[in-house]
Design an enzyme around this catalytic site. Structure first.
Site, PDB file in Angstrom:
ATOM      1  N   HIS A 190      -9.849   2.440  -0.489  1.00 43.84           N
ATOM      2  CA  HIS A 190      -8.422   2.122  -0.425  1.00 43.84           C
ATOM      3  C   HIS A 190      -8.039   1.317  -1.663  1.00 43.84           C
ATOM      4  CE1 HIS A 190      -4.519   1.141   0.816  1.00 43.84           C
ATOM      5  NE2 HIS A 190      -4.729   0.613   2.012  1.00 43.84           N
ATOM      6  N   PHE A 212       0.786  -3.400   4.339  1.00 41.58           N
ATOM      7  CA  PHE A 212       1.030  -4.763   4.801  1.00 41.58           C
ATOM      8  C   PHE A 212       2.452  -5.169   4.418  1.00 41.58           C
ATOM      9  CE2 PHE A 212      -3.682  -6.248   4.694  1.00 41.58           C
ATOM     10  CZ  PHE A 212      -3.905  -5.581   5.887  1.00 41.58           C
ATOM     11  N   HIS A 254      -2.762   8.235   6.022  1.00 42.47           N
ATOM     12  CA  HIS A 254      -3.067   6.930   5.433  1.00 42.47           C
ATOM     13  C   HIS A 254      -4.519   6.593   5.755  1.00 42.47           C
ATOM     14  CE1 HIS A 254      -2.278   2.991   3.765  1.00 42.47           C
ATOM     15  NE2 HIS A 254      -2.788   2.437   4.850  1.00 42.47           N
ATOM     16  N   LYS A 290      -9.446   8.416   1.882  1.00 39.05           N
ATOM     17  CA  LYS A 290      -9.981   7.058   1.750  1.00 39.05           C
ATOM     18  C   LYS A 290     -11.432   6.984   2.218  1.00 39.05           C
ATOM     19  CE  LYS A 290      -5.593   4.506   2.237  1.00 39.05           C
ATOM     20  NZ  LYS A 290      -4.682   5.640   2.515  1.00 39.05           N
ATOM     21  N   GLU A 301      -1.111   5.278  13.461  1.00 41.01           N
ATOM     22  CA  GLU A 301      -0.815   6.517  12.741  1.00 41.01           C
ATOM     23  C   GLU A 301      -0.902   7.731  13.666  1.00 41.01           C
ATOM     24  OE1 GLU A 301      -2.033   8.450   8.414  1.00 41.01           O
ATOM     25  OE2 GLU A 301      -3.144   6.742   9.208  1.00 41.01           O
ATOM     26  N   CYS A 343       0.796  -1.226   0.000  1.00 41.60           N
ATOM     27  CA  CYS A 343       0.000   0.000   0.000  1.00 41.60           C
ATOM     28  C   CYS A 343       0.828   1.275   0.000  1.00 41.60           C
ATOM     29  CB  CYS A 343      -0.961  -0.013   1.184  1.00 41.60           C
ATOM     30  SG  CYS A 343      -2.087  -1.424   1.168  1.00 41.60           S
TER      31      CYS A 343
END
Length: 420
Positions: free
Chosen positions: A345, A404, A308, A340, A319, A168
């Site tokens: 996403h 990830f 994010h 997002k 975050e 990502c």
């Protein structure tokens, strides 16, 4: 040190095909999430996604190109066409050895690979598949680098060309690679960004298995809820964004309009877990600190943070901790938001889409809101710009990405003339 600027932007995102439609959608804060239409999602836990209404023919792609290219490549090509046109570059007269491609993608040609496996195996019935039923362009689907090759051929580029795949964070990292190549003198201009089209049964099943996506099928538009106490996971999306980045003097010589300057980029890995995150946000915080140092900025100089903000329980806490570690007291004052919440996403593509948003925030002085943020999580106690866009006077924008595999990346865009 050679300085690097953004001179062209192309975006295709859910709810808006093209740069201006994308911008209007995220500023309005109207989520583009619906029940999946690409296939029957009934067997799955999460049956919703942020899909792009994309017509390749309307973007000038021929039937042969459509058959040869997976959807993620089609999106990349259409975005690159918009970005190059926006930049005013005449690649026909430019030195092809000084131009390159840096494209990001997390899952590449997932749609084509899955569709072809279904055909070859007769819907999984046959273990020994018959290759005679497959399309002749399957190799292009197997290797994600085919997307960079398509762009190189389309624009006559002979410089560095590659696909970056870091989950990502692929979108930020691909732009970061382009930035470094120009800084190092390997190129004068790069077509860079990322594309992903992951909305397929196999992708939905994978995220169902780890319960990462939202099961709020009855209210799709309210399902993506970053930093909200009621968040239940992220909403899968698709899309692409491509930027034209150039060495500053190269852009000046041709009289280019400059959106912003790339002033800092850093990446870290947490070396911890494939899908887990340390709650203290150490690695992301270190990436942000590194990017600030490269840009010669203090935390208080940052006027906007593109989060994010995936909407998973652990990411939003991780975050929030990272911003507190890296920005100190300023973390409580700077406006932060997650787009997002509007466009879902799109895995590897989202970082480049968020960088496009940062460039437009600096140019237009408006911060897009975090949609659906109605009951903030008490542990996510920063200014996440709930529900309504806000006018700002930002000279520097920070974007953070988390993927990830433990990938953590940060990038800073600065208003033209605001750096060093």
């Amino acid at each position: 040190m050679r300085r690097v600027v953004v001179t062209g932007i192309g975006v295709i995102a859910p709810g808006g095909v093209g740069r201006e439609e994308f911008w209007n959608r995220i500023v309005d804060g109207k989520p583009a999430v619906r029940r999946i239409t690409a296939f029957d999602p009934s067997p799955f836990r999460s049956q919703i996604a942020a899909e792009v209404d994309f017509d390749p023919a309307a973007h000038g792609l021929t039937p042969r190109e459509v058959r040869r290219m997976d959807r993620f490549t089609q999106l990349a090509v259409a975005c690159a066409d918009e970005a190059v046109a926006d930049s005013g570059l005449d690649l026909g007269t430019a030195d092809p050895e000084r131009a390159g491609i840096s494209l990001g993608s997390a899952v590449g040609a997932t749609i084509t690979l899955e569709e072809e496996y279904v055909v070859a195996s007769d819907r999984g019935r046959d273990w020994e598949v018959d290759h005679r039923h497959l399309r002749p362009f399957l190799y292009q689907a197997l290797v994600p680098s085919s997307a960079a090759a398509e762009l190189a051929v389309r624009f006559g580029v002979n410089g560095p060309a590659a696909v970056v795949s870091t989950g990502c964070t692929s979108g930020i990292d691909a732009i970061g690679r382009a930035y470094r190549l120009i800084q190092d003198g390997e190129a004068d201009m790069m077509i860079t960004g990322a594309s992903d089209a992951p909305i397929s049964p196999i992708t939905v099943a994978c995220f169902d298995a780890i319960r990462a996506t939202s099961p709020s099928n009855g209210e799709p538009e309210a399902a993506s809820r970053p930093f909200d106490a009621g968040r239940k996971g992220f909403v899968l999306g698709e899309g692409a964004a491509v930027l034209v980045v150039e060495e500053l003097e190269h852009a000046r010589r041709r009289g280019a309009r400059v959106y912003c300057e790339v002033t800092g980029y850093a990446a870290r890995a947490n070396g911890y877990h494939m899908t887990g995150l340390r709650p203290d946000g150490h690695e992301l915080g270190e990436a942000i600190r590194d990017a600030l140092g490269q840009a010669a900025l203090n935390p208080g100089d940052i006027g906007y943070v593109s989060a994010h903000g995936s909407g998973t329980k652990q990411n939003d806490l991780h975050e929030t901790s990272a911003y507190k570690r890296s920005l100190g007291d300023h973390a409580r004052r700077v406006p932060i938001s997650s787009i997002k919440s509007v466009i879902g996403h799109s895995l590897g593509a989202i970082g480049s889409i968020e960088m496009a948003a940062c460039a437009l925030v600096l140019q237009r002085g408006v911060v897009p809101p975090t949609a659906n943020l109605t009951v903030p999580d008490p542990e996510c106690d920063l200014d996440y710009t709930p529900l309504v866009a806000r006018e700002v006077s930002a000279r520097h924008a920070l974007s953070a990405g988390s993927g990830f595999g433990g990938f953590q990346s940060a990038m800073i865009f600065s208003e033209p003339g605001a750096s060093r």
